[in-house]
Write an enzyme that holds these catalytic residues in place. Structure first.
Site, mmCIF file in Angstrom:
data_model
loop_
_atom_site.group_PDB
_atom_site.id
_atom_site.type_symbol
_atom_site.label_atom_id
_atom_site.label_comp_id
_atom_site.label_asym_id
_atom_site.label_seq_id
_atom_site.Cartn_x
_atom_site.Cartn_y
_atom_site.Cartn_z
ATOM 1 N N ASP A 100 0.834 -1.205 0.000
ATOM 2 C CA ASP A 100 0.000 0.000 0.000
ATOM 3 C C ASP A 100 0.870 1.258 0.000
ATOM 4 O O ASP A 100 0.611 2.209 -0.751
ATOM 5 C CB ASP A 100 -0.876 0.027 1.257
ATOM 6 C CG ASP A 100 -2.112 -0.852 1.142
ATOM 7 O OD1 ASP A 100 -2.618 -1.029 0.035
ATOM 8 O OD2 ASP A 100 -2.565 -1.347 2.181
ATOM 9 N N LEU A 101 1.863 1.269 0.871
ATOM 10 C CA LEU A 101 2.695 2.472 0.987
ATOM 11 C C LEU A 101 3.510 2.709 -0.285
ATOM 12 O O LEU A 101 3.653 3.843 -0.738
ATOM 13 C CB LEU A 101 3.625 2.360 2.202
ATOM 14 C CG LEU A 101 2.943 2.407 3.571
ATOM 15 C CD1 LEU A 101 3.969 2.145 4.681
ATOM 16 C CD2 LEU A 101 2.266 3.758 3.799
#
Lengths: 410, 410
Positions: free
Chosen positions: B165-166
């Site tokens: 996600d990051l």
């Protein structure tokens, strides 16, 4: 490869993952990325994984689509060449990407004397210049203590993905374009510093984890493979396959309940607890033990293929557990059926499935990813085209061993 | 907060981590980011971690510095408002950031009818539109099978950091600026799609892991806390502290040998094996068992503080293992001594250490990070300023429950 950033030139003096991946992302969107290295290669030139012949698959993965010039950076003349390259004129030029020390001949202060509007993007370990890598950052922010099953007690588990490096590299590419956009408007260059340690600390803040720990006064516990704050865990099918199943949204949860045919059991649990699991993922987390037991029983009663069909028909969020080797064998996402990938011949002598940009741009044509250069492959061309040196001057630099071509490391 | 992207407006319709973190990065560099949500909040509005009062620390962490408008997206009129917001005119406007489904009223095809030069940045799970989250992506590319000690056998270990996600969020911010830069030159908008699954697959390719597995025909083994391909592991000090120690470069290795006073033992091992560990990190990995034993013995013979001094004096790359709670208590990097952080009052009613941009821009002034909005806090202002609605029109929208202000969820 795309041509979105065509016209932009970035000079990269870097090693390891974060800074080179930033250069890679730029190159794969069409920027000209010129990487300079020591003759014979920098500290990451032979890094594992290696091909059987010894070539670094890591280096050739992270430097795709870049140009390479090999310079003796220990000689004053070689350093001058590097500075001249970084500070070369031109409107979309004068961008330096590095993780080299902030002091010394590659300091922004010194470099910007040669080109006042220079942009320097400097990836660092700690903000004070002391060294740090992904693993030492990760241990210091508490992730290994949260990772893995509680049965391990105090034993930390480092995650093997260089996550902080990858986040830093992508964020650096973003920050670099922001600085370049700003320069277009104002004419002003600047140094941008991105320490891995700040990326990690800021990320934990953005995710709410600093707030959580500050307010509760305690660390988050170790929840094994349970997804914190929602429903999610690994489960085994009747035929011995392991699946990750997640239900964050209401739709994912009701889809899972429908796919597994466990509505009656869930209703009974809801009645007993006096609540509903449909709307609130946090409730699913608090009740994870009975919910896990119900789901585990239902998953264990069916085979993988039947579950996969039922899950997909009901919009369940799930994924198989499989190794990378299995993924390469069975997942079309890891094949040339995925436009991100192409088969490419590399300097190592091997041809293998190779990714271009992870983003797909609807407005541009995607051309196949370009292999990494051989070290020094573009030395002469760069000296001629960027620095305007004559073939005699270039030959003299070779004679004095200030530069080298690709043959020097072949 | 910086003002580098001042003038740019991005409309965000998103949930979870990847897309909101992209908007956060843009907002923290000065872009105006308008987030629209369902009245009462989207699926991530109450996500854990929560403050004792129930407010989501996660939501208020990922939406700092944005503006909020609450709209009933199930009504045709509410949908029209969202489309009008996304397609509002202006040179640095017309940028839509989302992870909502690619089909339907927020499809790029439909939206671009209202604004042909629209840029849509769409974060996805899989490229085909099927759902996926960090955990289901990670299990499918083989990371949990490489993570954790070999003693766990076949038991996978999910890493708890939402790394994909990051990475996707930061890469999306980069791709968005690239698309906007391109639009400035050509006038053309486009849809950019970034599936988590492509980010993960491409990253493993960039790191050389696809090549490694393809060429060897085998998966990388589980090496516990050993850093693959170099020297690195956790070690216990005499006073029971655990340290991560890494030696990737020659300097880090020779510094470690000097700091621990183990030159004689290392030389004996080198003589026995007929090689040197100085130049080749791969050799250090191959000989990790005897090297780990020598380093473990030397670390176990000293206390933490003495080791820390010796390590820093010798340029050793190391970090403590500590929890986030400990880091907050003892590390100045997690304090207002670090310009990245400030104490900020949040909508949850709590004040805590809050990060701004992880990058430090030498050419701009850093102002403190701005808290997240209350849901609907800017509804009226956005309707007036962006869509030019009169106060009567705005009041009528409230009356028909098409929009809501902050009081609706207070």
């Amino acid at each position: 490869m795309y041509q979105l950033l065509g016209g932009m030139r970035v000079v990269e003096g870097s090693s390891f993952i974060a800074a080179p991946s930033c250069g890679l992302y730029l190159a794969q969107l069409g920027a000209e990325v010129i990487r300079f290295d020591m003759i014979g290669g920098g500290p990451d030139f032979n890094r594992w994984p290696q091909a059987p012949g010894g070539a670094s698959l890591y280096w050739e993965g992270l430097n795709k689509g870049k140009k390479s010039i090999a310079i003796d950076l220990s000689s004053p003349e070689g350093r001058e060449l590097a500075v001249a390259l970084i500070a070369a004129p031109g409107e979309e030029r004068g961008i330096f990407l590095t993780n080299f020390p902030a002091a010394g001949f590659l300091s922004h202060e010194r470099l910007s004397k040669s080109r006042p509007d220079l942009i320097t993007l400097r990836v660092m370990g700690h903000a004070d210049g002391t060294p740090a890598v992904d693993y030492t950052i990760n241990s210091a922010v508490g992730i290994p203590q949260m990772t893995g099953p509680a049965t391990l007690g105090e034993e930390p588990v480092n995650h093997v993905l260089p996550a902080w490096d990858l986040v830093t590299g992508a964020y650096a590419a973003f920050a670099l374009l922001a600085a370049e956009r700003c320069r277009r408007g104002t004419g002003r260059g600047q140094e941008v510093r991105i320490p891995l340690s700040d990326v990690a600390a800021a990320s934990l803040g953005h995710l709410g984890q600093i707030a959580e720990t500050s307010i509760s006064g305690a660390d988050r516990a170790r929840y094994g493979n349970n997804l914190f704050g929602a429903f999610g865990k690994d489960f085994l099918t009747r035929d011995g396959r392991r699946l990750m199943i997640v239900a964050i949204t209401t739709r994912q949860w009701t889809g899972l309940v429908a796919a597994l045919g466990i509505a009656a059991q869930i209703k009974a649990l809801e009645a007993q607890a006096g609540l509903s699991f449909d709307r609130d993922e946090g409730t699913r987390f608090r009740f994870r033990e009975p919910l896990n037991a119900i789901v585990a029983g239902a998953v264990a009663a069916r085979d993988h293929d039947a579950l996969a069909r039922a899950f997909d028909a009901n919009g369940v969020c799930w994924g198989p557990y499989r190794t990378l080797h299995q993924a390469l064998a069975e997942d079309a996402a890891f094949s040339t059926a995925n436009p991100v990938f192409a088969m490419v011949d590399h300097p190592s002598g091997h041809s293998y499935l190779t990714p271009g940009a992870a983003a797909t741009f609807g407005g541009g044509e995607r051309s196949p990813p370009v292999r990494a250069p051989r070290l020094g492959e573009h030395t002469d061309a760069i000296l001629a085209e960027v620095l305007g040196l004559s073939s005699g001057q270039i030959a003299a630099l070779h004679d004095r061993k200030v530069v080298a071509g690709a043959e020097a490391t072949a």
